[in-house]
Write a protein that holds these residues in place. Structure first.
Motif, mmCIF file in Angstrom:
data_model
loop_
_atom_site.group_PDB
_atom_site.id
_atom_site.type_symbol
_atom_site.label_atom_id
_atom_site.label_comp_id
_atom_site.label_asym_id
_atom_site.label_seq_id
_atom_site.Cartn_x
_atom_site.Cartn_y
_atom_site.Cartn_z
ATOM 1 N N GLY A 138 44.462 37.326 5.771
ATOM 2 C CA GLY A 138 43.333 37.676 6.636
ATOM 3 C C GLY A 138 43.445 39.044 7.282
ATOM 4 O O GLY A 138 42.464 39.550 7.824
ATOM 5 N N GLY A 180 49.053 35.945 -4.516
ATOM 6 C CA GLY A 180 50.165 36.873 -4.304
ATOM 7 C C GLY A 180 51.386 36.551 -5.152
ATOM 8 O O GLY A 180 51.852 37.385 -5.940
ATOM 9 N N GLY A 276 53.843 38.656 7.903
ATOM 10 C CA GLY A 276 52.658 38.129 7.209
ATOM 11 C C GLY A 276 53.010 37.695 5.796
ATOM 12 O O GLY A 276 54.056 38.075 5.263
ATOM 13 N N GLY A 277 52.131 36.919 5.191
ATOM 14 C CA GLY A 277 52.416 36.316 3.885
ATOM 15 C C GLY A 277 52.754 37.316 2.788
ATOM 16 O O GLY A 277 53.626 37.062 1.955
HETATM 17 O O1 KG4 Z 1 50.311 34.998 6.446
HETATM 18 P P1 KG4 Z 1 49.830 34.045 5.389
HETATM 19 O O2 KG4 Z 1 50.741 32.920 4.970
HETATM 20 O O3 KG4 Z 1 48.487 33.366 5.817
HETATM 21 C C1 KG4 Z 1 47.469 34.064 6.467
HETATM 22 O O4 KG4 Z 1 46.683 34.720 5.739
HETATM 23 O O5 KG4 Z 1 47.463 34.018 7.722
HETATM 24 O O6 KG4 Z 1 49.435 34.943 4.108
HETATM 25 C C2 KG4 Z 1 48.877 34.384 2.937
HETATM 26 C C3 KG4 Z 1 48.643 35.527 1.946
HETATM 27 C C4 KG4 Z 1 47.883 35.096 0.701
HETATM 28 O O7 KG4 Z 1 46.836 36.025 0.465
HETATM 29 C C5 KG4 Z 1 48.944 35.161 -0.403
HETATM 30 O O8 KG4 Z 1 48.407 35.475 -1.667
HETATM 31 C C6 KG4 Z 1 49.833 36.268 0.113
HETATM 32 O O9 KG4 Z 1 49.905 36.056 1.513
HETATM 33 N N1 KG4 Z 1 51.180 36.198 -0.475
HETATM 34 C C7 KG4 Z 1 51.700 37.174 -1.258
HETATM 35 C C8 KG4 Z 1 52.972 36.707 -1.694
HETATM 36 N N2 KG4 Z 1 53.189 35.466 -1.143
HETATM 37 C C9 KG4 Z 1 52.082 35.184 -0.387
HETATM 38 N N3 KG4 Z 1 51.204 38.363 -1.630
HETATM 39 C C10 KG4 Z 1 51.970 39.126 -2.452
HETATM 40 N N4 KG4 Z 1 53.174 38.741 -2.934
HETATM 41 C C11 KG4 Z 1 53.723 37.560 -2.569
HETATM 42 N N5 KG4 Z 1 54.919 37.194 -3.051
#
Ligand code: KG4
Ligand code: ZN
Length: 340
Positions: A138, A180, A276-277
């Motif tokens: 987000g 991701g 963050g993710g």
């Molecule tokens: O912080 P988060 O767990 O949740 C919120 O959005 O608050 O982030 C989730 C995001 C998703 O878009 C996911 O595709 C991305 O983090 N993500 C990644 C990876 N693991 C999770 N993006 C790139 N590489 C990764 N290994």
């Protein structure tokens, strides 16, 4: 003293018990990924209902694992911003109810600050003052973080968040949600130099904002030309998927790493905290580690479990507690992005 930290801003229902010396007694996260996978993204209504079903069992489990009871709690902290309205509401109502019943202070948490604070918890060292970069599904925010209580927004995305771009490009390529990790995996066998995707504002040192929408469109044009076409009717060979993934990932990393350098220079700071993710992305971590050596800054991030949503990063609440920053029981959710 014991703190109950509650986090329900998106699709994880999380609770943790944290002592005032920072010791974590329990860390419970009920993930909803399985519920949302078939829709290719988080469905707010489903998330909210799932939080409602899970919030009390998750809090119970956190207390049980910590071997304490409700009456031992000295404060309750909860994420009130930003996030999905229906999701934030469930955590907030649970936390307010406990604060009222137990006559203990309620502490309001900004989820993005908690993500930065995760770096301090994980590294068990002082990380402030620092530049903070939050890259999630987000948000893509750059902050000047003077102290845990004093954050100033330096730049943000003007369109898609970095994680959102990963998720959307993965969907175009037919890779599974969340995008991701799928892109990261596909990129391992790819050529990151095969496609030259755009890097918006990268040379503008005075502009710390981000834009990922043009990058996403460039991937789309590369795959299908400029007409309106249905992605589900297309299939690409494994090498093309890997090369697109690697080239796209490299563009995102280049943008993030370059803006970080601009932010460090603009603030005269020499510490970066990443949360963050998307911080789970190993190629991004490697690039920032290499840059930190090359450009002489300190780089902190957290292990994956502390990068994705959790309640342990709510330990920032003890900083607010000590500064006397308590919320009233009138506290309401603030789902939209906060500008500072
Ligand atoms: O912080 P988060 O767990 O949740 C919120 O959005 O608050 O982030 C989730 C995001 C998703 O878009 C996911 O595709 C991305 O983090 N993500 C990644 C990876 N693991 C999770 N993006 C790139 N590489 C990764 N290994
Ligand atoms: Zn988050």
């Amino acid at each position: 003293m014991y703190l109950l930290s509650v986090e329900t801003s998106c699709d994880e229902t999380a609770a943790a018990i944290i002592r005032d010396d920072g010791h974590v007694l329990s860390d419970v996260v009920a993930s909803q990924i399985a519920l949302h996978t078939e829709y290719g993204g988080v469905v707010p209504e489903i998330a909210s209902r799932a939080h409602l079903e899970r919030i009390l069992p998750v809090i119970d489990q956190a207390l049980h694992q910590a071997k304490i009871s409700l009456s031992d709690l000295n404060a309750v902290a909860v994420t009130y911003t930003p996030g999905l309205a229906g999701s934030l509401l469930i955590g907030l109502m649970a936390a307010k109810t406990l604060a009222a019943l137990l006559h203990i202070p309620l502490i309001a948490l900004d989820h993005l600050r908690s993500h930065i604070y995760a770096c301090k918890i994980a590294n068990k060292t002082e990380v402030f003052p620092c530049v903070g970069l939050i890259v999630s599904g987000g948000h893509t925010n750059l902050y000047r973080c003077q102290t845990p209580l004093d954050f100033t927004l330096l730049g943000t995305t003007i369109d898609d968040a970095a994680g959102e771009a990963f998720d959307k490009v993965a969907a175009m390529l037919g890779l599974p949600y969340p995008g991701g990790p799928s892109i990261q995996k596909a990129a391992e066998n790819g050529d990151k130099n095969r496609y030259a995707f755009p890097r918006a504002f990268i040379h503008d040192k005075n502009r710390l904002d981000f834009s990922f929408s043009g990058l996403k469109t460039a991937v789309r044009y590369q795959l299908m030309g400029t007409g309106h076409q249905d992605f589900s009717k297309h299939e690409w060979d494994a090498q093309t998927i890997s090369d697109i993934s690697a080239s796209f990932q490299e563009a995102v990393i280049d943008i993030l790493a370059t803006k970080v350098r601009h932010a460090l220079r603009a603030t005269s700071m020499n510490t970066l905290c990443l949360g963050g993710g998307v911080a789970a992305n190993s190629a991004l971590r490697q690039r920032l580690e290499a840059d930190a050596k090359r450009y002489h800054y300190r780089f902190y991030t957290a292990p994956l479990s502390l990068c994705t949503d959790n309640a342990v990063m709510g330990a920032i609440a003890w900083e607010l507690y000590r500064a006397g920053h308590f919320a009233s029981l009138e506290l309401d959710i603030l789902p939209g992005r906060v500008r500072n």
